[in-house]
Scaffold this active site. Sequence first.
Site, mmCIF file in Angstrom:
data_model
loop_
_atom_site.group_PDB
_atom_site.id
_atom_site.type_symbol
_atom_site.label_atom_id
_atom_site.label_comp_id
_atom_site.label_asym_id
_atom_site.label_seq_id
_atom_site.Cartn_x
_atom_site.Cartn_y
_atom_site.Cartn_z
ATOM 1 N N ASP A 225 0.710 -1.444 -0.016
ATOM 2 C CA ASP A 225 0.065 0.093 0.045
ATOM 3 C C ASP A 225 0.935 1.157 -0.049
ATOM 4 O OD1 ASP A 225 -2.585 -1.527 0.192
ATOM 5 O OD2 ASP A 225 -1.976 -1.826 2.333
ATOM 6 N N LEU A 226 0.820 1.975 -1.140
ATOM 7 C CA LEU A 226 1.786 3.111 -1.280
ATOM 8 C C LEU A 226 1.766 4.168 -0.024
ATOM 9 C CD1 LEU A 226 3.663 4.935 -3.146
ATOM 10 C CD2 LEU A 226 1.700 5.782 -4.108
ATOM 11 N N ASP A 227 2.990 4.506 0.613
ATOM 12 C CA ASP A 227 3.054 5.359 1.613
ATOM 13 C C ASP A 227 2.147 5.022 2.806
ATOM 14 O OD1 ASP A 227 4.877 6.772 0.146
ATOM 15 O OD2 ASP A 227 3.606 8.020 -0.931
ATOM 16 N N GLU A 228 1.839 3.867 2.853
ATOM 17 C CA GLU A 228 0.820 3.418 4.163
ATOM 18 C C GLU A 228 1.701 2.530 5.131
ATOM 19 O OE1 GLU A 228 -2.914 2.836 3.276
ATOM 20 O OE2 GLU A 228 -3.314 4.493 1.751
#
Length: 283
Positions: A225-228
């Site tokens: 999950d991008l940037d999470e």
Amino acid sequence: MSPTATLLLSCPDQKGLVAKLANFIYSNGGNIIQADQHTDFSAGLFLTRIEWQLEGFNLPRDVIHPALGAIANPLGAHWEVHFSDRRPRIAIWVSKQDHCLLDLLWRHQAGELDAEIPVMISNHADLAPIAQQFGIDFHPLPITPDTKLAQEAKQLEILQQYQIDLVVLAKYMQVLSSDFVQNFPQVINIHHSFLPAFAGANPYQRAYDRGVKIIGATAHYATPDLDEGPIIEQDVIRVSHRDNVKDLIRKGKDLERIVLARAVRLHLQHRVLVYGNRTVVFA
């Protein structure tokens, strides 16, 4: 200082956990020099970091892991052991911005980061002279939508070739695929903390237009999950109406340098314990 062993462990909370782990070290002649713990009552988890001296410890290193397993596995624990005299190997990934890269290299040269940095990977060739200056191998791997999967396969080969333990994305402006992260999960990323409000291009301009009063930076582990991913370190600084866009960018870069260096140092010192999408940082 003599070499040490560090245990990071999390397991369902129950009585007697501290005593069990401390007794294991004591009964084998070990001397605990640091110990910290946290109980997450909402998750029902006990989390701990224990570091002890290997000098005088009765168990050889190759026996420590199975011996600890006899205690930890029945507890349903997730755990790992690290030895202080084994220096992790880092690969730094970059694009065109050099501020985080140079900060890490200067800190490494000054002895602040106890690791080896044998290789850099980039989707551009712009920063190759810096790698040459610091005696680091440089691998430019341009990426397009059509070549992304093939280039990621090459990146994984390079990581295996150099026996890399940790990838640091020092402003690497490419999104890692889910397959890559699943194959190599030890990745630290840095970005400004305007997300998710100002995602995409020109976040500082849009933050300036909005009149923000605080800017910041976040370092986290990469996940599909991008940037999470689980956050390791963050920091903020106040800005005012007197600051223009260039001021915001300058202050943002300063924070990115500091926050990324802190996160990498904490990881190298085995002070970060991930559970779920959270971390406990035993600083």
